[in-house]
Design an enzyme around this catalytic site. Structure first.
Site: not given
Ligand SMILES: Cc1cc2c(cc1C)[n+](S(=O)(=O)[O-])c1c(=O)[nH]c(=O)nc-1n2C[C@H](O)[C@H](O)[C@H](O)COP(=O)(O)O
Length: 501
Positions: A244, A272, A363
């Site tokens: 991330y 995403d 995800h």
């Protein structure tokens, strides 16, 4: 006395207990006291959860959410107050929790591992034996969970066109992913907070991946520290990093270069989740005041009513865009892949940007509801790439809803290099620990061998688009919702003598 014979003053529980408010807040974690007064407003999980343990031992609550090195990394040394004599710490009487009593009974009567015959069996057991908050976090999807359910449902819209009289005596399920030879064409995908399900956390998945020679993708938001997960790997075991991207690019650069130094063989940038999705089961399970990310960007005003997901992700940079790709290519030699690409236009863009691959993923349905399944996007992408002669330009993976080896086979027939699997291994780990993960992987292997034999493919490279019929894949015929209220008042024809239904 410590190792160089200096007197170590141990704090007492009574001393710590005096610092139990927002003006002076001390907590105990792993037998050591910390002054977190100034940190309270910065805590991404909100001050409430810390104040709940002000002056007390917070270890049990702290453990699943924070890697062990969090305090060393992020709390100034001056706030580390030293060891506490735990014999002097007042133990809170655990209030009676009927739900927990019920759960313990279900654990005592849960099926033995050998009664799990497929990945869904692990989910069924986990649902009964996991703590409610842990189950809520793992099982939740965004909004109405339409995409989460479509992810597996999509595979039911693909049918096989098996070939017969092919010599399938010897089946070879091995594949190569980013240059690593693996025994099965799946990897353990990145899923946060492994210790919610099992006190050992992600290192269990590391050991399971080793045993079956598959790759583990290490999550940024793991409960275990990154180094713990690397240390749990055996020499030669390949791991990837899921990233991330932090608003503070120095933190991101440090994480990426450390991962490369530790031997990671792939960097998967999650694209995403500029903001983590609204997972209502997670929100309902009152994570509102628990959870904290390991990369606090201080001062962020985080909406803490969104459950653990939102609380642990306040550092994620929503401004991340294609213009950042050259910087990533400049800071590491690891292959870079984009995880969470969801249409062919962005796959083309990814190829043109110079990255080495994509994961077609939504995800696990935890982000944008009504995003299409990875397998449906794959069926859109590959014909376009083949038309351009680009099908081998990058490596394409998919994830989401993979629960059977036939799902893996369908993905490979359509052109994926491999698939990521998330929840099933979390559930297996949560219900049965390492033996559970081991069995889950073995079941997939057995299914893979049998189904490749039945489809008429002796090795992974034999899998191709002619073996599947995908005509129904883009049919999103959602059934008409069960109009229960309407039905109660619905009046069929009522003749003169007929009485109302
Ligand atoms: C189940 C699960 C998935 C998470 C996940 C946590 C859980 C409990 N988390 S999350 O908290 O932020 O949403 C991550 C994560 O850290 N990073 C990421 O890239 N994907 C995350 N994912 C998505 C995951 O990598 C796969 O895309 C997804 O799990 C695949 O679907 P299945 O679970 O159906 O296999």
């Amino acid at each position: 006395h410590d190792s160089n014979d200096t007197q170590v003053v141990k704090l007492t529980g009574e001393e710590v207990a005096q610092h139990n408010n927002k003006d002076s807040c001390w907590v105990i974690v792993h037998g050591r006291a910390y002054d977190v007064t100034e940190f309270l407003p910065e805590h991404p999980g909100g001050p409430k959860i810390i104040l709940k343990y002000a002056g007390k031992d917070a270890t049990e609550e702290y453990e699943p959410i924070h890697p062990p090195d969090t305090l060393d990394k992020y709390l100034d040394k001056s706030k580390h107050l030293g060891e506490v004599d735990m014999n002097t710490v007042q133990r809170e009487e655990k209030e009676y929790d009927p739900e927990e009593e019920e759960r313990q009974k279900r654990i005592e009567t849960m099926p033995i591992l050998e009664q799990c015959y497929n990945l869904m069996d692990f989910e069924a057991v986990a649902r009964k034996v996991m703590k409610r908050t842990a189950w809520a976090y793992y099982s939740s999807g965004a909004d109405d969970e339409i995409t989460m359910r479509e992810n597996h449902n999509a595979y039911h819209k693909i049918w096989f066109r098996p070939r017969v009289l092919v010599d399938v005596e010897n089946i070879d399920t091995t594949a190569t992913m980013l240059g690593t030879k693996v025994d099965m064409p799946f990897y353990v995908t990145a899923t946060a907070l492994g210790k919610l399900g099992n006190p050992e956390g992600e290192v269990i998945l590391t050991r399971g991946a080793k045993k079956h020679n598959v790759i583990q993708m290490i999550p940024t938001l793991a409960s275990c520290s990154f180094d713990e997960i690397c240390d749990a790997a055996e020499p030669g075991q390949v791991q990837w990093l899921q990233l991330y991207v932090n608003k503070d690019r120095n933190i991101t650069k440090r994480i990426v270069q450390h991962a490369e130094k530790r031997g990671c063989k792939g960097l998967f940038i999650t694209v995403d989740a500029p903001q983590l999705g609204r997972r209502e089961k997670d929100m309902r399970s009152k994570f509102a005041d628990v959870g904290s990310n390991v990369q606090s960007t201080s001062g962020d005003d985080v909406d803490r009513s969104q459950g653990a997901a939102r609380a642990i992700s306040s550092f994620i940079d929503p401004s991340l865009s294609w213009k950042d790709i050259p910087w990533f290519l400049s800071i590491t030699k690891m292959p870079i892949l984009l995880k969470g690409v969801q249409c062919v236009e962005d796959v083309i863009r990814a190829i043109e940007s110079g990255v080495h691959g994509v994961v077609l993923s939504n995800h696990g349905g935890r982000q944008l509801d009504f995003a299409r399944s990875g397998i449906e996007v794959l069926a859109e992408v590959m014909p376009v790439l083949r038309e351009r002669g680009w099908q081998d330009r990058i490596e394409i993976y998919i994830d989401g809803g993979v629960r059977r080896a036939t799902d893996i086979i369908k993905a490979l027939c359509l052109g994926a290099k491999g698939v990521g699997i998330g929840r099933p291994f979390l559930y297996a780990m949560s219900a049965y620990g390492l033996p559970g993960v081991d069995r889950a992987m073995q079941l997939l292997k057995d299914e893979m061998e049998m189904n490749m034999r039945l489809i008429g493919a002796a090795k992974v490279s034999d899998l191709n688009p002619t073996l599947v019929d995908t005509r129904g894949l883009s049919m999103h015929t959602a059934v008409v919702p069960e109009d229960t209220l309407g039905r109660n008042v619905y009046d069929p024809l009522i003749g003169p003598k007929e009485k109302a239904v």
